[in-house]
Structures are given as structure tokens and as C-alpha cells.
Design a protein around this motif. Structure first.
Motif, PDB file in Angstrom:
ATOM      1  N   GLN A 313     -16.649  -4.310   9.518  1.00 33.04           N
ATOM      2  CA  GLN A 313     -14.904  -3.680   9.281  1.00 33.04           C
ATOM      3  C   GLN A 313     -14.917  -4.058   7.875  1.00 33.04           C
ATOM      4  N   ARG A 317      -8.088  -3.027   2.942  1.00 33.81           N
ATOM      5  CA  ARG A 317      -7.691  -1.769   3.515  1.00 33.81           C
ATOM      6  C   ARG A 317      -6.226  -1.549   3.330  1.00 33.81           C
ATOM      7  N   ASP A 318      -6.013  -0.302   3.200  1.00 32.85           N
ATOM      8  CA  ASP A 318      -4.452  -0.170   3.062  1.00 32.85           C
ATOM      9  C   ASP A 318      -3.678  -0.643   4.233  1.00 32.85           C
ATOM     10  N   GLN A 319      -2.335  -0.953   3.783  1.00 34.38           N
ATOM     11  CA  GLN A 319      -1.439  -1.159   4.903  1.00 34.38           C
ATOM     12  C   GLN A 319      -1.219  -0.033   5.716  1.00 34.38           C
ATOM     13  N   GLU A 320      -0.502  -0.035   6.873  1.00 34.57           N
ATOM     14  CA  GLU A 320      -0.052   1.144   7.637  1.00 34.57           C
ATOM     15  C   GLU A 320       1.026   2.018   6.909  1.00 34.57           C
ATOM     16  N   LYS A 321       1.716   1.523   6.260  1.00 28.50           N
ATOM     17  CA  LYS A 321       2.701   2.380   5.283  1.00 28.50           C
ATOM     18  C   LYS A 321       2.490   1.856   3.686  1.00 28.50           C
ATOM     19  N   PRO A 322       1.317   2.162   3.082  1.00 26.60           N
ATOM     20  CA  PRO A 322       1.373   1.288   1.560  1.00 26.60           C
ATOM     21  C   PRO A 322       2.459   2.155   0.729  1.00 26.60           C
ATOM     22  N   LYS A 397      -0.103  -4.289  -1.391  1.00 30.21           N
ATOM     23  CA  LYS A 397       1.017  -3.280  -0.797  1.00 30.21           C
ATOM     24  C   LYS A 397       0.691  -1.707  -1.293  1.00 30.21           C
ATOM     25  N   SER A 399      -1.405   1.724  -2.351  1.00 34.68           N
ATOM     26  CA  SER A 399      -2.487   2.598  -1.559  1.00 34.68           C
ATOM     27  C   SER A 399      -3.670   2.206  -2.721  1.00 34.68           C
TER      28      SER A 399
END
Length: 572
Positions: A313, A317-322, A397, A399
């Protein structure tokens, strides 16, 4: 990871049609011995010649139907397997692309090539032709046994017992092959890696006259691959003749035992002919059982390797709400940044701010952590401590797509794709960048002159990694590619090291005239950073000195020593 049944379920209607065609073809196969039985019992023995025409027409109809449904079955299975294999390869490639840099730091390119190409091909084969034959064997044998038991249940016990023995042998063989296929898959990946590295570095090999050593290294892995395949052959040769022997012996055995039953009037001659024909229909599944076990075992081993990659993995990676910035201006801030990789500290307590449109120069000895700062800025890795921010927003934080598309990078290790010069420059904007912008970017990078002297100019196809171009030409195309992107942040990582002083000077003039672009210039040459708003000098992952060109010269420290090493004799 998507399970295999997910891919198969997407084409359930196709598999339903293919299996329906298969069942129809098998049923037609089962009808043929019945027609033969009637010809023997009714026409030959009882003299009912009026039935002969209908029975012969039935044989023709069975043959035509068998051809039609057999074609539908094979074509549909092949087409479905092609679709699933293509989608599997795409999904696997997408997953590999999503993984973080630390995965690629510890994984060979050859191994990934083997997984994406060879292993997917084996699974593809198992879902197509091999899978079709496995299903066909099961249905075919079930229908044959049903017909045999209908004709003479006692005689049918012999092929049933034979099939049980063959099935047990196939299971033993599959278990022996399973470990061998795991090893073959691993060695295939290593062999591919060795070949890929040697072909990519052929100039280095020849320059050091290392051909003999590299050939020996390749041969050692090639011999290992050979030995594993011979081990596979030994297993097949040990068990496969049993399947062939049974396939030949069973019809003979049925003829002898059935003949005795006919003489004892326990069955008709026509029934015996039909029974022998059914026993022949039993033989090809037995003969193919070893080969099918071989291919299925190989596919299972490959599927395990593919699943192993899916088990990895992305750490970045992006946060849930970048956070999405309306318009990236290009301000860069490092605040008390420390970075360690695999337990080794590379950067320690780094702090600086580059205002939007400003220029930062970074210098330092090899291994001092210069390129690591760029990796943190692009978020190829996350900081161990501190914060890296763009326009005041922590890059963790943001995208990833917006962050990386806002940064144009000219790497120290130039990579050009085996494509036209135009497409290499357009890489960031393949569909939207007009040709005039390509020419302008090439001009700013001092590349237009040599490009337009080529026969095909911008349509010239360059070799893998830029083979056929000089180091300086490759660097200039790489710089043109970054300039054509028009990103708010431009990073040059020792990007002019292969250029002559005059060409570098012209490029520096162009960079100095770029307004509204934040520039980060990593270099070993003083000439590349002397006009920067601030220069930081790294030593052992820490900022040892910082200031403008004049301030650092006046301090007479590390920067001054570098300046004197490069220009001392000229100044004197």
C-alpha cells in the motif's frame, strides 16, 4: 485488490453463453455414439435400411452443430479472457503507479515487468483456453459417465475407478509443481532484471570491458532458470505417461470386457460400440489432465505473485478531504524539517522560506541532502519532523495531483522516453500544448538550434533514455520540458552540469527573466546559483551557511572555498 470473481462477474453473460455453447457441443458429442449404436443394432443387425438415411443425416447434423457451437465456445472464451487480462494488467499497472517511492527503492524493475507481463499472461491463459478446457473436462466426463451408466452400470465402474486414480495422481503432481512454479516465477523476475540492467547500461559495460563478467552473471541466472524448468519437466515426465497410457488402454480394455458381455448376451453389439466410443471420449480428458494441471499450477503461482504486489500500500497518499488551493502562487516554506530514511538521518532542522517568484540556490557536497529536500517538496517522502508548506499549506494536507502538477522538475538523472522530441517536451501537457509553445520552450532551453538541424526536427524519435543524444542535449530537452509546463514552481536539480559555460549562461539569463515563477536551483557550480535571492549551503544534512552570493563570499567559509576552487586561478 479485485478478486478474480469480480473480473469474471463483469462478463457473466459472456461466460454463460460460452458455457451454454460448450454444453450444447458436448451433448452433440454424446448423441453421436447413440446414432452409431442404432446403425449397428437396427440397420446392420436387424436390416432396417429405411433408417440409414435419417441416421446418416443425424451424423451430419451433429458434425455441423458441433463445429458451430465449438467455434462459439472457443471464440467467446478467448475474447472474454482477453478483456479480463487487459483489465487486470491495467489495474495492476495503476496500482504500481500509485505506490510510494520507498517501494521502488527496494524493488527491481525486472521483477515488476515480470509481474505485469508474464504473470498476468498466465492468469489470462487460465481464464481463457485452459479454463475452458478445465470446465469442458468436468462437464464432458460427467455426461460420458451418465451415458455409460445408462448403457451398463457394471462396465462403467472401470472408467470411474480409472479416473479416480488419475485424479489422485494429478493432485500429487500439482503439489510437486506448485513450489517449482513459485521458484520459476521468482527466477524469471531476476533474469529479466539482470537483462534489463545490462542492456540499459551497455555503454558502461563496454567502457569497463566487463562483457565477460556480465555474460557470466547472466549465464548463472540463466542456468538456474534452466535447472528449474528441467525440474518441472522431470515431474511431468514422471507422471504424464500414466495419463497417456490410461488413455490408450481404456478403450482396449472396454472392448475386451464388453465383448465378453456381448458374447454372454448381457449387452448388444451396438451398445458395445457406443460404450467403446464413450470410453474414447474419456481418454482425452485423462491425457490432458497432466497438461491442464501444469498450466493451472503455473497460473496459481502467478496469481499469488500479483496478490503480493496488491498487498503493498502507498505510504504517501491524499487525505480524505485534501486542501485545494484556488491558485498556487509558489511560496515555499521549510520549518524545522528533519528527515530520516531506513533509520539514517539525512536532513536535520532545515528552515527557510522562498517567497512566490523568488529564487533559492542550494549547494553542498554529494550526499549532503540536496535532492532529498526536493523529494520532500514533491512529497515523494514525508518529513520525520517539521513542516514543508506551499503557499502556507502543509504539503501533507494538499492534493498530491495539485502539488506535483504545480512543480516542474529538471532532474539530475535525465530521463527521456523513447518517443519524438515533441512528445518528450509536451509530457506535462500532451493534449493542450501548441507547437509554438514547444518551440519557445526549446529556444529558452537553448535546444532549438540542434533540434531544428535534425532531419525530422521535433518529430525525431529518440532512443530509450535519450540514446543517440549527448548529455548536454538531453539536459536541454529536459529543461525545455520543464519550462513548457509553466508551473508556478521550477526546480532544477544540477540540471546544467553537462552544459558548456556559454550555453549555461544563456539558460541562466532566461531563468532570471522568468517572472512569477519560484525557482529552486540545486547546483555544484557557483555560476548556477550566484544570482539567487538566497543561497543555502548544506553540510551533513544541516544548513552550514546561508545568504546572498556576496554575503557568503565575504564570510569566507565553505561557499567561499567552493568559489575559489572553481574560479581561484581565474581571479588571480
Amino acid at each position: 485488490m479485485k478478486k478474480l470473481h469480480t473480473y469474471i462477474g463483469r462478463y457473466w453473460y459472456g461466460y454463460l453463453f460460452a458455457i451454454g455453447s460448450m454444453v450444447t457441443a458436448i451433448v452433440l458429442d454424446m448423441i453421436y455414439p447413440v446414432i452409431t449404436q442404432k446403425i449397428v443394432d437396427d440397420v446392420i443387425l436387424e436390416g432396417k435400411l429405411e433408417l440409414l438415411t435419417k441416421l446418416l443425416a443425424g451424423i451430419v447434423a451433429v458434425g455441423v452443430g458441433r463445429c458451430i457451437f465449438g467455434y462459439c465456445k472457443e471464440y467467446t472464451f478467448d475474447r472474454l479472457a482477453c478483456g479480463i487480462g487487459t483489465q487486470m494488467r491495467k489495474d495492476l499497472f495503476d496500482h504500481v503507479q500509485s505506490l510510494s517511492m520507498n517501494y521502488f527503492d527496494n524493488t527491481n524493475t525486472g521483477e515488476l515487468m515480470a509481474r505485469i507481463k508474464d504473470d498476468v499472461d498466465k492468469v489470462w491463459n487460465a481464464l481463457g483456453y485452459v479454463g475452458m478446457l478445465v470446465i469442458e473436462v468436468v462437464i464432458h466426463v460427467s455426461c460420458v459417465l451418465y451415458c455409460m451408466f445408462t448403457l451398463n452400470w457394471k462396465l462403467a465402474l472401470i472408467p470411474v475407478g480409472t479416473m479416480i486414480v488419475c485424479g489422485a495422481v494429478a493432485i500429487v503432481m500439482e503439489r510437486k509443481l506448485d513450489k517449482i512454479y513459485e521458484d520459476i516465477s521468482e527466477e524469471n523476475a531476476v533474469l529479466t532484471t539482470v537483462a534489463e540492467e545490462n542492456l540499459a547500461g551497455v555503454r558502461t559495460v563496454k567502457a569497463f570491458a566487463r562483457e565477460k563478467h556480465e555474460i557470466e552473471k547472466f549465464l548463472s541466472h540463466n542456468n538456474r532458470y534452466y535447472e528449474l524448468n528441467i525440474s518441472q519437466s522431470r515431474v511431468l515426465v514422471k507422471y504424464y505417461p500414466l495419463f497417456q497410457f490410461v488413455g490408450k488402454a481404456l478403450p482396449v480394455c472396454m472392448t475386451v470386457i464388453g465383448g465378453i458381455a456381448v458374447m454372454n448376451q448381457n449387452m448388444t453389439l451396438g451398445a458395445l460400440v457406443a460404450f467403446v466410443e464413450y470410453s474414447r471420449n474419456c481418454t482425452w480428458p485423462m491425457e490432458m489432465l497432466g497438461w491442464l494441471t501444469n498450466d493451472v499450477s503455473s497460473a496459481v503461482a502467478s496469481y499469488r505473485k500479483i496478490r503480493k504486489i496488491y498487498g503493498e500500500q502507498a505510504q504517501i497518499r491524499d487525505q480524505e478531504k485534501p486542501i485545494l488551493i484556488d491558485s498556487v502562487e509558489g511560496e515555499i516554506r521549510f520549518e524545522n524539517v528533519s528527515f530520516a530514511l531506513e533509520g539514517k538521518e539525512i536532513l536535520h532542522d532545515i528552515s527557510f522560506t522562498v517567497p512566490a517568484g523568488g529564487t533559492l540556490g542550494i549547494m553542498g557536497a554529494t550526499g549532503s541532502g540536496k535532492s532529498s529536500m526536493i523529494n520532500l517538496l514533491q512529497r515523494f517522502y514525508d518529513v520525520t519532523e517539521g513542516t514543508v508548506a506551499v503557499d502556507g499549506v502543509d504539503v501533507r494536507k494538499m492534493s498530491l495531483k495539485q502539488l506535483r502538477s504545480s512543480i516542474a522538475v529538471v532532474l539530475q538523472d535525465v530521463f527521456l522516453f523513447s518517443d519524438t522530441i515533441e512528445e518528450n517536451i509536451k509530457m506535462g501537457q500532451r493534449t493542450s500544448l501548441p507547437m509554438e509553445e514547444v518551440r519557445l520552450a526549446a529556444e529558452h532551453a537553448q535546444a532549438r538550434g540542434f533540434i531544428e538541424k535534425m532531419d525530422e526536427q521535433y518529430k525525431t524519435v529518440i532512443g530509450e533514455r535519450g540514446v543517440g543524444l549527448s548529455g548536454g542535449q538531453k539536459q536541454r530537452i529536459s529543461i525545455a520540458r520543464a519550462m513548457a509546463k509553466h508551473s508556478p514552481i521550477l526546480v532544477l536539480d544540477d540540471s546544467t552540469s553537462a552544459l558548456d559555460m556559454e550555453t549555461e549562461h544563456e539558460i541562466q539569463k532566461t531563468l532570471n527573466e522568468l517572472s512569477g515563477t519560484t525557482k529552486v536551483i540545486i547546483a555544484h557550480r557557483i555560476s548556477a546559483v550566484r544570482h539567487a535571492d538566497e543561497i543555502i549551503y548544506l553540510e551533513d544534512g544541516k544548513i552550514a551557511e546561508r545568504g546572498t552570493h556576496e554575503e557568503l563570499l565575504a564570510r569566507k567559509g565553505l561557499y567561499y572555498d567552493t568559489y575559489m576552487a572553481q574560479y581561484g586561478s581565474f581571479s588571480a
